[in-house]
Design an enzyme around this catalytic site. Structure first.
Site, short mmCIF file in Angstrom:
data_model
loop_
_atom_site.label_atom_id
_atom_site.label_comp_id
_atom_site.label_asym_id
_atom_site.label_seq_id
_atom_site.Cartn_x
_atom_site.Cartn_y
_atom_site.Cartn_z
N LYS A 1 53.28 40.24 33.23
CA LYS A 1 54.02 39.75 34.39
C LYS A 1 55.20 38.87 33.95
CE LYS A 1 51.27 41.83 37.34
NZ LYS A 1 50.01 42.23 36.82
C1 LIG Z 1 48.72 42.54 37.79
C2 LIG Z 1 48.40 42.99 39.17
C3 LIG Z 1 47.22 42.63 39.85
C4 LIG Z 1 46.06 41.94 39.21
O1 LIG Z 1 46.32 40.86 38.48
P1 LIG Z 1 45.33 40.41 37.29
O2 LIG Z 1 45.88 39.07 36.97
O3 LIG Z 1 45.47 41.40 36.19
O4 LIG Z 1 43.96 40.34 37.84
C5 LIG Z 1 47.08 43.00 41.17
N1 LIG Z 1 48.00 43.72 41.80
C6 LIG Z 1 49.12 44.12 41.19
C7 LIG Z 1 50.12 44.90 41.97
C8 LIG Z 1 49.35 43.79 39.86
O5 LIG Z 1 50.46 44.22 39.25
#
Ligand SMILES: *Cc1c(COP(=O)(O)O)cnc(C)c1O
Length: 389
Positions: A191
């Site tokens: 992210k």
């Molecule tokens: C990364 C992501 C998640 C989940 O996040 P985590 O921190 O990996 O649990 C949920 N929804 C979307 C669209 C994502 O890109």
């Protein structure tokens, strides 16, 4: 560019975190302090900074951007018998959390241009049992937030925004997270802002924040010197001070990171050129400058049969040493969801995009030369495949 020449260049992944030396030093300080987790100073400092970033709204941190959404649904009182509407084109976590709280996932197909949930279809999927909606801002692109909240208001629905990918994205100049109902972010390693693993939830008021804290740690409420009670069933979802120190370091650079991502995205459009789609049959993402945080740059391939994407990704890697990803396969076609009665043909846009979408490299440490290398490779592979039977 010949294959031999291009594979001589170092591998370019689709994503790579940048952790600066100040941040590494801060993590070292935490490790030396002896206070690594629960109740340490870094988590509350990070929550404070995030709250300021989101206009003073209450924020709590967790150990993933998945449990943030599960907890948001619990805070909203969503459970068995309730329907929650979301998009089939997301990371599977978005739908899994609905099952996790015992509610029923209802999908509405995506818009082929934005690749986000189609709000007309969302509205058409509302029933008397609908309690909440989970919109996803794929690649960092928000939905029409005015329309989203008009629909939620009209039908008295809670909104849990899956803004996992949208840290720093805006809608009409307002930051995603600074308005709306509950808003969930992920700090997973790919992210725009990472803590390794982690997430945060923006809430409406202190009552919700206190409840979210209980769900975060076994339902515990402490009082006085040795007072402890448990009145709800919580889990083990707290963020460590180690992760929060990484987050605090990342907060210092997030605006520069997002600005650089935007300039790389602009360069992608320039290099692909205005006739790329017409000449190749591939589709570029919506050029949502001034709104998206450019979390991902995704193209949709021209359909050349069931192995289209695998062939493309393999050629990009083997001939040009360029990595790529796919975000995401349509959720309703996974075995777990087929067992619930979902099947092919229900959400054709999500199915098509889920099969043909490719994520190209886009991260802070990339240069415009890297972008040129990727575009050259993509065009060459597409041209090559177009000549094959
Ligand atoms: C990364 C992501 C998640 C989940 O996040 P985590 O921190 O990996 O649990 C949920 N929804 C979307 C669209 C994502 O890109």
């Amino acid at each position: 560019m010949t294959a031999a020449l291009s594979t001589a260049l170092p591998f370019l992944p689709f994503s790579k975190p940048t952790i600066d030396e100040d941040t590494i030093a801060m993590v070292g300080d935490v490790l030396r302090s002896g206070w690594l987790t629960n109740g340490g100073p870094k988590v509350s400092q990070f929550e404070q900074q995030l709250s300021e970033y989101f206009g003073g709204r209450p924020v709590r941190c967790f150990n993933s951007g998945t449990c943030t959404m599960e907890i948001a649904l619990r805070v909203a009182g969503v459970g068995p018998g309730d329907e929650v509407i979301t998009t089939p084109l997301s990371w599977v976590a978005t739908a899994n959390v609905i099952l996790e709280v015992g509610a029923t996932p209802v999908f509405a197909d995506v818009d082929p241009v934005t690749r986000n949930i189609d709000l007309d279809k969302l509205e058409a999927a509302i029933t008397p049992r609908t309690r909440a909606i989970i919109p996803v801002y794929l690649a960092g692109l928000p939905v029409d937030m005015d329309r989203l909240y008009a629909i939620a208001g009209m039908h008295n629905l809670r909104v849990v925004e899956d803004a996992a990918q949208a840290f720093g994205s805006t809608w009409k100049g307002k930051r995603i997270g600074a308005f709306g109902d509950m808003v969930s972010f992920s700090f997973q390693v790919n992210k725009n802002l990472t803590t390794g693993e982690g997430g945060c939830l923006v809430l409406n008021n202190e009552d919700e924040a206190v409840l979210a804290e209980k769900y975060r740690l076994q339902g515990v409420t402490r009082s006085g010197v040795d007072g402890i009670d448990v009145d709800v069933l919580g889990g083990k979802y707290n963020m460590t001070d180690i992760a929060a120190a990484i987050g605090l370091g990342q907060m210092k650079t997030i605006d520069a990171v997002n600005a650089h991502r935007e300039s790389l995205a602009r360069h992608y459009y320039q290099c692909f050129g205005p006739d790329f789609a017409a000449s190749t049959g591939a589709q570029l993402p919506q050029p949502a400058f001034g709104s998206s945080n450019w979390h991902l740059f995704q193209i949709i391939l021209p359909d050349r049969g069931p192995t289209t994407r695998a062939d493309f990704m393999r050629a990009l890697k083997e001939q040009y040493n360029v990595g790529s990803g796919f975000h995401y396969a349509a959720i309703h076609l996974f075995t777990l969801y087929r067992k619930l009665g979902f099947h092919e043909g229900m959400f054709p846009e999500s199915e098509r995009i889920g099969r043909l979408t490719v994520t190209l490299p886009l991260f802070y440490a990339m240069t415009t030369l890297d972008v040129e290398r990727v575009v050259g490779a993509v065009k060459a592979v597409l041209a090559d495949q177009a000549t094959q039977p």
